[in-house]
Design a protein around this motif. Structure first.
Motif, PDB file in Angstrom:
ATOM      1  N   MET A   1      27.923  48.634  31.851  1.00 57.93           N
ATOM      2  CA  MET A   1      28.708  47.416  31.853  1.00 57.93           C
ATOM      3  C   MET A   1      28.392  46.686  33.009  1.00 57.93           C
ATOM      4  N   SER A   2      28.414  45.304  32.971  1.00 56.38           N
ATOM      5  CA  SER A   2      28.120  44.531  33.937  1.00 56.38           C
ATOM      6  C   SER A   2      29.075  44.670  35.259  1.00 56.38           C
ATOM      7  N   ASP A   3      28.473  44.453  36.392  1.00 54.98           N
ATOM      8  CA  ASP A   3      29.601  44.464  37.606  1.00 54.98           C
ATOM      9  C   ASP A   3      30.693  43.524  37.559  1.00 54.98           C
ATOM     10  N   LEU A   4      30.348  42.288  36.915  1.00 56.57           N
ATOM     11  CA  LEU A   4      31.724  41.253  37.020  1.00 56.57           C
ATOM     12  C   LEU A   4      32.742  41.763  35.916  1.00 56.57           C
ATOM     13  N   LYS A   5      31.959  42.444  34.598  1.00 54.41           N
ATOM     14  CA  LYS A   5      33.146  42.969  33.743  1.00 54.41           C
ATOM     15  C   LYS A   5      34.004  44.178  34.157  1.00 54.41           C
ATOM     16  N   ALA A   6      33.279  44.702  34.883  1.00 55.73           N
ATOM     17  CA  ALA A   6      34.078  46.107  35.602  1.00 55.73           C
ATOM     18  C   ALA A   6      34.837  45.626  36.631  1.00 55.73           C
ATOM     19  N   ARG A   7      34.538  44.504  37.294  1.00 52.38           N
ATOM     20  CA  ARG A   7      35.501  43.949  38.369  1.00 52.38           C
ATOM     21  C   ARG A   7      36.688  43.422  37.475  1.00 52.38           C
ATOM     22  N   LEU A   8      36.278  42.633  36.656  1.00 51.69           N
ATOM     23  CA  LEU A   8      37.571  41.986  35.809  1.00 51.69           C
ATOM     24  C   LEU A   8      38.484  43.155  35.293  1.00 51.69           C
ATOM     25  N   ARG A   9      37.843  44.378  34.830  1.00 50.51           N
ATOM     26  CA  ARG A   9      38.672  45.215  34.425  1.00 50.51           C
ATOM     27  C   ARG A   9      39.649  45.931  35.482  1.00 50.51           C
ATOM     28  N   SER A  10      38.900  45.925  36.611  1.00 48.82           N
ATOM     29  CA  SER A  10      39.753  46.817  37.694  1.00 48.82           C
ATOM     30  C   SER A  10      40.735  45.752  38.142  1.00 48.82           C
ATOM     31  N   ASP A  11      40.259  44.507  38.162  1.00 49.43           N
ATOM     32  CA  ASP A  11      41.609  43.463  38.543  1.00 49.43           C
ATOM     33  C   ASP A  11      42.542  43.338  37.402  1.00 49.43           C
ATOM     34  N   LEU A  12      42.386  43.507  36.352  1.00 44.39           N
ATOM     35  CA  LEU A  12      43.294  43.638  35.552  1.00 44.39           C
ATOM     36  C   LEU A  12      44.374  44.781  35.319  1.00 44.39           C
ATOM     37  N   THR A  13      43.703  45.968  35.722  1.00 42.84           N
ATOM     38  CA  THR A  13      44.543  47.039  36.032  1.00 42.84           C
ATOM     39  C   THR A  13      45.472  46.917  37.325  1.00 42.84           C
ATOM     40  N   ASP A  14      44.873  46.336  38.324  1.00 40.99           N
ATOM     41  CA  ASP A  14      45.582  45.972  39.378  1.00 40.99           C
ATOM     42  C   ASP A  14      46.685  44.936  39.235  1.00 40.99           C
ATOM     43  N   ALA A  15      46.659  43.941  38.424  1.00 38.98           N
ATOM     44  CA  ALA A  15      47.591  42.868  37.965  1.00 38.98           C
ATOM     45  C   ALA A  15      48.631  43.548  37.204  1.00 38.98           C
ATOM     46  N   ILE A  16      48.427  44.359  36.396  1.00 38.16           N
ATOM     47  CA  ILE A  16      49.294  45.127  35.591  1.00 38.16           C
ATOM     48  C   ILE A  16      50.266  46.074  36.411  1.00 38.16           C
ATOM     49  N   ARG A  17      49.598  46.637  37.428  1.00 38.81           N
ATOM     50  CA  ARG A  17      50.310  47.681  38.310  1.00 38.81           C
ATOM     51  C   ARG A  17      51.170  46.571  39.240  1.00 38.81           C
ATOM     52  N   ALA A  18      50.911  45.468  39.564  1.00 37.39           N
ATOM     53  CA  ALA A  18      51.588  44.702  40.422  1.00 37.39           C
ATOM     54  C   ALA A  18      52.660  43.904  39.725  1.00 37.39           C
ATOM     55  N   ARG A  19      52.412  43.884  38.134  1.00 35.17           N
ATOM     56  CA  ARG A  19      53.232  43.317  37.179  1.00 35.17           C
ATOM     57  C   ARG A  19      53.360  41.659  37.615  1.00 35.17           C
ATOM     58  N   ASP A  20      51.799  41.383  37.561  1.00 36.31           N
ATOM     59  CA  ASP A  20      51.589  40.079  37.857  1.00 36.31           C
ATOM     60  C   ASP A  20      51.272  39.570  36.558  1.00 36.31           C
ATOM     61  N   THR A  21      52.176  38.861  35.761  1.00 38.07           N
ATOM     62  CA  THR A  21      52.043  38.443  34.426  1.00 38.07           C
ATOM     63  C   THR A  21      50.931  37.442  34.259  1.00 38.07           C
ATOM     64  N   LEU A  22      51.020  36.011  35.023  1.00 40.72           N
ATOM     65  CA  LEU A  22      49.956  35.100  34.966  1.00 40.72           C
ATOM     66  C   LEU A  22      48.708  35.860  34.782  1.00 40.72           C
ATOM     67  N   ARG A  23      48.057  36.407  35.882  1.00 45.12           N
ATOM     68  CA  ARG A  23      46.847  37.197  36.178  1.00 45.12           C
ATOM     69  C   ARG A  23      46.433  38.040  35.157  1.00 45.12           C
ATOM     70  N   THR A  24      47.781  39.058  34.744  1.00 42.14           N
ATOM     71  CA  THR A  24      47.410  39.929  33.723  1.00 42.14           C
ATOM     72  C   THR A  24      46.829  39.220  32.272  1.00 42.14           C
ATOM     73  N   ASN A  25      47.691  38.036  31.881  1.00 42.74           N
ATOM     74  CA  ASN A  25      47.385  37.587  30.771  1.00 42.74           C
ATOM     75  C   ASN A  25      46.188  36.844  30.643  1.00 42.74           C
ATOM     76  N   THR A  26      45.825  36.104  32.020  1.00 46.25           N
ATOM     77  CA  THR A  26      44.554  35.524  32.104  1.00 46.25           C
ATOM     78  C   THR A  26      43.543  36.382  31.979  1.00 46.25           C
ATOM     79  N   LEU A  27      43.415  37.499  32.730  1.00 42.44           N
ATOM     80  CA  LEU A  27      42.200  38.390  32.532  1.00 42.44           C
ATOM     81  C   LEU A  27      42.203  38.925  31.090  1.00 42.44           C
TER      82      LEU A  27
END
Length: 151
Positions: free
Chosen positions: A1-27
């Motif tokens: 998996m590319s580093d950028l794709k891994a970063r996107l997935r990690s950031d998605l997990t963080d956004a879900i935990r933070a309940r950041d709807t906009l960021r979650t949906n965009t990612l």
């Protein structure tokens, strides 16, 4: 998996935990577009970081164009949502070149190719595109080349 794709997935997990709807949906939409790009064509493949950047760039362009369309239709709330999603995507893209930087690169390419008119636009674009890859949209670059060749 590319580093950028891994970063996107990690950031998605963080956004879900933070309940950041906009960021979650965009990612989620971006990762979906990356997945679609991976299975497009005759056989599935893993995208490189450069390919992932191209997909993110396309998604950003879609958001920019949608915001402009919503502005034109008087739908300010939808335009604001598109711009917010664009801001999320811009975190993953390289810094965009401003018009002066693009004009300087184009002027250098015009001199390098010896282009004198619009007939040589393709030659100039071939020289400019690798230098601005990911840092400027093709439409902005083409407009700068046209300005340089018509002056």
């Amino acid at each position: 998996m590319s580093d950028l794709k891994a970063r996107l997935r990690s950031d998605l997990t963080d956004a879900i935990r933070a309940r950041d709807t906009l960021r979650t949906n965009t990612l989620r939409m971006t990762l979906s577009a990356i997945g679609n790009a991976e299975v497009a064509g005759s056989e599935a493949r893993e995208l490189s970081d450069d390919d992932v950047l191209k997909v993110i760039g396309k998604e950003a362009k879609k958001r920019r164009e949608a915001a402009e369309a919503y502005d034109g239709a008087g739908r300010d709330e939808l335009a604001a949502t598109e711009r917010s999603e664009l801001a999320v995507l811009e975190d993953y893209l390289p810094k965009q070149l401003d018009d002066a930087q693009i004009d300087a690169i184009v002027a250098e390419a015009v001199q390098e190719t010896g282009a004198t008119g619009m007939a040589q636009m393709g030659q100039v674009m071939k020289v400019v595109q690798p230098k601005v890859a990911g840092q400027a949209e093709g439409g902005r670059v083409a407009a700068a080349v046209k300005r340089a060749l018509t002056n």
